[in-house]
Design an enzyme around this catalytic site. Structure first.
Site, mmCIF file in Angstrom:
data_model
loop_
_atom_site.group_PDB
_atom_site.id
_atom_site.type_symbol
_atom_site.label_atom_id
_atom_site.label_comp_id
_atom_site.label_asym_id
_atom_site.label_seq_id
_atom_site.Cartn_x
_atom_site.Cartn_y
_atom_site.Cartn_z
ATOM 1 N N ASP A 64 0.863 -1.186 0.000
ATOM 2 C CA ASP A 64 0.000 0.000 0.000
ATOM 3 C C ASP A 64 0.898 1.233 0.000
ATOM 4 O O ASP A 64 2.111 1.121 0.174
ATOM 5 C CB ASP A 64 -1.008 -0.014 1.150
ATOM 6 C CG ASP A 64 -0.376 -0.018 2.536
ATOM 7 O OD1 ASP A 64 0.847 -0.259 2.643
ATOM 8 O OD2 ASP A 64 -1.093 0.218 3.518
ATOM 9 N N TYR A 66 3.066 4.712 0.694
ATOM 10 C CA TYR A 66 3.780 5.274 1.836
ATOM 11 C C TYR A 66 2.804 6.102 2.661
ATOM 12 O O TYR A 66 1.953 6.803 2.112
ATOM 13 C CB TYR A 66 4.924 6.176 1.356
ATOM 14 C CG TYR A 66 6.044 5.463 0.639
ATOM 15 C CD1 TYR A 66 6.769 4.448 1.260
ATOM 16 C CD2 TYR A 66 6.405 5.831 -0.657
ATOM 17 C CE1 TYR A 66 7.818 3.808 0.608
ATOM 18 C CE2 TYR A 66 7.455 5.203 -1.321
ATOM 19 C CZ TYR A 66 8.160 4.187 -0.684
ATOM 20 O OH TYR A 66 9.202 3.568 -1.330
ATOM 21 N N PHE A 77 6.633 2.263 -4.432
ATOM 22 C CA PHE A 77 8.056 2.476 -4.109
ATOM 23 C C PHE A 77 8.575 3.863 -4.477
ATOM 24 O O PHE A 77 9.617 4.282 -4.008
ATOM 25 C CB PHE A 77 8.954 1.396 -4.739
ATOM 26 C CG PHE A 77 8.723 0.026 -4.179
ATOM 27 C CD1 PHE A 77 9.094 -0.286 -2.876
ATOM 28 C CD2 PHE A 77 8.117 -0.966 -4.935
ATOM 29 C CE1 PHE A 77 8.863 -1.547 -2.337
ATOM 30 C CE2 PHE A 77 7.884 -2.230 -4.415
ATOM 31 C CZ PHE A 77 8.269 -2.521 -3.109
ATOM 32 N N HIS A 185 10.933 -9.168 0.266
ATOM 33 C CA HIS A 185 10.683 -7.732 0.104
ATOM 34 C C HIS A 185 11.981 -6.940 0.303
ATOM 35 O O HIS A 185 12.850 -7.336 1.084
ATOM 36 C CB HIS A 185 9.638 -7.289 1.145
ATOM 37 C CG HIS A 185 9.031 -5.964 0.867
ATOM 38 N ND1 HIS A 185 9.616 -4.782 1.276
ATOM 39 C CD2 HIS A 185 7.890 -5.615 0.231
ATOM 40 C CE1 HIS A 185 8.851 -3.768 0.903
ATOM 41 N NE2 HIS A 185 7.801 -4.238 0.255
#
Length: 220
Positions: A64, A66, A77, A185
């Site tokens: 989801d 930031y 990202f 991740h």
């Protein structure tokens, strides 16, 4: 209603008319009125706006947005120009440098999006300071549909699945012409368990080149 401004409008027309999306829309109206929500409501679909359906070569799946002020702008990202790269993005840049020798400092990833990298979060909004606060509210049905529609494309796509949330979408990608690359991740909590050294950026470009598709310039 939603106006993306490219081929996604027609492709997602039925999705935007589903009861689940209309319910999500009402939830979001209330959330934006009563809380600080990221990204700005005009930026929610920026990933789709920047990368039309027919141009997608690579999909990077995030979780989801930031949840800090001034960061999220609708692409996973990525952060707005002038904002410091968050830790996960710094680790992505480290792997790119180690893998393909490109040293990036600009955290605004729109150059990737313009080349065909769809920077898609599985949930497209979040409350300030509350990660996963909009999980389970209806976004997943829409983003699963987006992944499924990309899976139906005849042209090959590389799907980069980093972390458990992204890897859970693997079942939606069944067509043999596509390439799935998966690993932990890039978060500092997990990057040392297999994200570093995954070489996904060179592997992605090797596959695209083999398929006669122009590779991605990973410079930002």
């Amino acid at each position: 209603m939603v106006n993306i401004g490219n081929s996604w409008d027609e492709i997602l027309k039925e999705d935007f008319q589903k009861p689940s999306y209309l319910k999500l829309r009402e939830f979001l109206k209330a959330e934006y009125r009563s809380h600080v929500i990221y990204p700005d409501m005009h930026d929610i679909f920026n990933a789709l706006k920047a990368t039309p359906y027919e141009d997608v070569k690579v999909v990077i799946l995030g979780q989801d947005p930031y949840h800090g002020a001034g960061q999220a702008h609708g692409m996973c990202f990525s952060v707005k120009p002038g904002v410091e790269a968050p830790p996960s993005l710094k680790n992505i840049f480290k792997e790119i440098e180690d893998d393909v020798g490109v040293k990036n400092t600009n955290p605004y990833l729109v150059n990737w999006a313009k080349q065909g990298v769809l920077l898609l979060n599985t949930v497209l909004t979040v409350r300030e300071g509350q990660p996963n606060s909009h999980k389970g509210k209806g976004w997943e049905e829409l983003t699963d549909s987006i992944i499924s529609k990309l899976n139906a494309r005849k042209n090959p796509i590389v799907f980069l699945l980093w972390g458990g949330n992204a890897r859970s979408k693997k079942a939606l990608i069944s067509s043999p012409q596509h390439l799935i690359l998966e690993c932990p991740h890039p978060s500092p909590l997990s990057a040392y368990y297999g994200f570093f050294g995954c070489k996904h950026f060179s592997k992605c470009n090797e596959f695209l080149t083999k398929c006669g598709v122009k590779p991605i310039d990973w410079r930002t």
